[in-house]
Design a protein around this motif. Structure first.
Motif, PDB file in Angstrom:
ATOM      1  N   GLN A  79       0.691  -1.151   0.382  1.00  0.00           N
ATOM      2  CA  GLN A  79       0.269   0.224  -0.640  1.00  0.00           C
ATOM      3  C   GLN A  79       1.082   1.143  -0.248  1.00  0.00           C
ATOM      4  O   GLN A  79       0.390   1.986  -0.624  1.00  0.00           O
ATOM      5  N   GLY A  80       1.850   1.640   0.575  1.00  0.00           N
ATOM      6  CA  GLY A  80       3.221   2.177   0.572  1.00  0.00           C
ATOM      7  C   GLY A  80       3.131   2.916  -0.297  1.00  0.00           C
ATOM      8  O   GLY A  80       3.830   3.648  -0.754  1.00  0.00           O
ATOM      9  N   PHE A  81       3.350   1.307  -1.029  1.00  0.00           N
ATOM     10  CA  PHE A  81       4.448   1.315  -2.384  1.00  0.00           C
ATOM     11  C   PHE A  81       3.002   2.079  -3.498  1.00  0.00           C
ATOM     12  O   PHE A  81       3.463   3.493  -4.354  1.00  0.00           O
ATOM     13  N   VAL A  82       2.098   1.860  -3.472  1.00  0.00           N
ATOM     14  CA  VAL A  82       1.392   2.111  -4.135  1.00  0.00           C
ATOM     15  C   VAL A  82       0.834   3.947  -4.302  1.00  0.00           C
ATOM     16  O   VAL A  82       1.080   4.622  -5.277  1.00  0.00           O
ATOM     17  N   GLN A  83       0.600   3.818  -2.789  1.00  0.00           N
ATOM     18  CA  GLN A  83       0.455   5.244  -2.002  1.00  0.00           C
ATOM     19  C   GLN A  83       1.460   6.186  -3.299  1.00  0.00           C
ATOM     20  O   GLN A  83       0.791   6.959  -3.886  1.00  0.00           O
ATOM     21  N   GLU A  84       2.792   6.339  -2.998  1.00  0.00           N
ATOM     22  CA  GLU A  84       3.713   7.131  -3.477  1.00  0.00           C
ATOM     23  C   GLU A  84       3.981   6.799  -5.177  1.00  0.00           C
ATOM     24  O   GLU A  84       3.974   7.820  -5.329  1.00  0.00           O
ATOM     25  N   LEU A  85       4.022   5.493  -5.659  1.00  0.00           N
ATOM     26  CA  LEU A  85       3.838   6.053  -7.164  1.00  0.00           C
ATOM     27  C   LEU A  85       2.699   6.809  -7.490  1.00  0.00           C
ATOM     28  O   LEU A  85       2.829   7.350  -9.169  1.00  0.00           O
ATOM     29  N   HIS A  86       0.930   6.357  -7.101  1.00  0.00           N
ATOM     30  CA  HIS A  86       0.114   7.003  -7.155  1.00  0.00           C
ATOM     31  C   HIS A  86       0.419   8.740  -7.061  1.00  0.00           C
ATOM     32  O   HIS A  86       0.211   9.198  -8.537  1.00  0.00           O
ATOM     33  N   ALA A  87       1.375   8.915  -6.549  1.00  0.00           N
ATOM     34  CA  ALA A  87       1.529  10.701  -6.046  1.00  0.00           C
ATOM     35  C   ALA A  87       2.972  10.879  -7.496  1.00  0.00           C
ATOM     36  O   ALA A  87       2.750  11.518  -7.884  1.00  0.00           O
ATOM     37  N   HIS A  88       3.386  10.122  -7.365  1.00  0.00           N
ATOM     38  CA  HIS A  88       4.017   9.914  -8.492  1.00  0.00           C
ATOM     39  C   HIS A  88       3.793  10.674 -10.026  1.00  0.00           C
ATOM     40  O   HIS A  88       4.322  11.162 -10.489  1.00  0.00           O
ATOM     41  N   LEU A  89       2.944   9.294 -10.733  1.00  0.00           N
ATOM     42  CA  LEU A  89       2.463   9.981 -12.125  1.00  0.00           C
ATOM     43  C   LEU A  89       1.408  10.918 -11.536  1.00  0.00           C
ATOM     44  O   LEU A  89       1.482  11.478 -12.375  1.00  0.00           O
ATOM     45  N   ALA A  90       0.597  11.270 -10.584  1.00  0.00           N
ATOM     46  CA  ALA A  90       0.180  12.036 -10.349  1.00  0.00           C
ATOM     47  C   ALA A  90       0.507  13.790 -10.615  1.00  0.00           C
ATOM     48  O   ALA A  90       0.358  14.890 -11.247  1.00  0.00           O
ATOM     49  N   GLY A  91       1.765  13.588 -10.056  1.00  0.00           N
ATOM     50  CA  GLY A  91       3.433  14.601 -10.203  1.00  0.00           C
ATOM     51  C   GLY A  91       3.475  14.803 -12.062  1.00  0.00           C
ATOM     52  O   GLY A  91       4.110  15.813 -12.957  1.00  0.00           O
ATOM     53  N   HIS A  92       3.006  13.553 -12.757  1.00  0.00           N
ATOM     54  CA  HIS A  92       3.543  13.845 -13.954  1.00  0.00           C
ATOM     55  C   HIS A  92       2.579  13.527 -14.985  1.00  0.00           C
ATOM     56  O   HIS A  92       1.785  13.219 -16.048  1.00  0.00           O
ATOM     57  N   GLY A  93       1.077  14.146 -14.178  1.00  0.00           N
ATOM     58  CA  GLY A  93      -0.412  13.876 -14.984  1.00  0.00           C
ATOM     59  C   GLY A  93      -0.250  13.039 -15.223  1.00  0.00           C
ATOM     60  O   GLY A  93      -1.601  13.244 -16.349  1.00  0.00           O
ATOM     61  N   HIS A  94      -1.090  12.114 -15.233  1.00  0.00           N
ATOM     62  CA  HIS A  94      -1.156  10.988 -15.375  1.00  0.00           C
ATOM     63  C   HIS A  94      -2.673  10.056 -13.478  1.00  0.00           C
ATOM     64  O   HIS A  94      -1.853  10.325 -12.717  1.00  0.00           O
ATOM     65  N   GLN A  95      -3.789   9.989 -14.137  1.00  0.00           N
ATOM     66  CA  GLN A  95      -4.914   9.887 -13.112  1.00  0.00           C
ATOM     67  C   GLN A  95      -4.723   7.546 -13.019  1.00  0.00           C
ATOM     68  O   GLN A  95      -5.189   7.665 -14.238  1.00  0.00           O
ATOM     69  N   VAL A  96      -4.897   7.539 -12.321  1.00  0.00           N
ATOM     70  CA  VAL A  96      -4.874   6.374 -12.037  1.00  0.00           C
ATOM     71  C   VAL A  96      -6.573   6.287 -10.957  1.00  0.00           C
ATOM     72  O   VAL A  96      -6.600   5.919  -9.751  1.00  0.00           O
ATOM     73  N   LEU A  97      -7.418   5.384 -11.921  1.00  0.00           N
ATOM     74  CA  LEU A  97      -8.524   5.064 -11.658  1.00  0.00           C
ATOM     75  C   LEU A  97      -9.237   3.533 -11.406  1.00  0.00           C
ATOM     76  O   LEU A  97      -9.866   3.274 -10.182  1.00  0.00           O
ATOM     77  N   GLY A  98      -7.850   2.598 -11.219  1.00  0.00           N
ATOM     78  CA  GLY A  98      -8.203   1.519 -10.992  1.00  0.00           C
ATOM     79  C   GLY A  98      -7.076   0.999 -10.447  1.00  0.00           C
ATOM     80  O   GLY A  98      -5.552   0.821 -11.385  1.00  0.00           O
TER      81      GLY A  98
END
Length: 148
Positions: free
Chosen positions: A12-31
């Motif tokens: 979960q910690g890894f995924v949260q950090e990944l999603h924050a990184h993606l958001a910082g690069h203009g990507h949104q993960v919905l699923g």
């Protein structure tokens, strides 16, 4: 702390950090399936049914994820040159960018972790995780892992 809980919280910690990184690069993960879909379509165009089969999900489940990813601009549907009735799924330029961003994050994450705990510790964790996966994959009662 129970081992399974420890594994779950680490993930979960890894995924949260990944999603924050993606958001910082203009990507949104919905699923949760986005990463699996991106990796599956990276080298091969597939129909939605083939994608579902490959990922071990229903055709309806695959269609839902595909529709979402098409709306987000990560996947494109194109006519199958061998079957005009079928649509093949391809990664869009945005989808390839997201996959590249994810792969870069994974490598950077492991590099940062290696710098903190050492290469021997990372090798040991990889070995243990590989053993867990191999044992579950060999079991006849284990749920199949999504191929990556």
């Amino acid at each position: 702390m129970d081992f399974g809980v420890l594994l779950g919280q680490a993930y979960q910690g890894f995924v949260q950090e990944l999603h924050a990184h993606l958001a910082g690069h203009g990507h949104q993960v919905l699923g949760a399936s986005y990463g699996y879909v991106l990796r599956t379509l990276a080298d091969n165009a597939l129909t939605a049914s083939q994608l579902g089969e490959h990922l071990g999900i229903t055709a309806q489940g695959a269609a839902k994820v595909v529709d979402e990813m098409v709306r987000q601009g990560y996947i494109e549907r194109r006519a199958d040159p061998n079957d005009k009735r079928a649509k093949l799924l391809h990664l869009s330029e945005r989808g390839r960018d997201m996959l590249d961003t994810v792969r870069t994050f994974h490598a950077d994450y492991e590099r940062r972790l290696t710098a903190r705990v050492g290469a021997d510790q990372i090798a040991a964790v990889r070995a243990v995780l590989g053993e867990i996966i191999d044992t579950a994959t060999d079991s006849t009662t284990a749920r199949a892992f999504r191929p990556l």
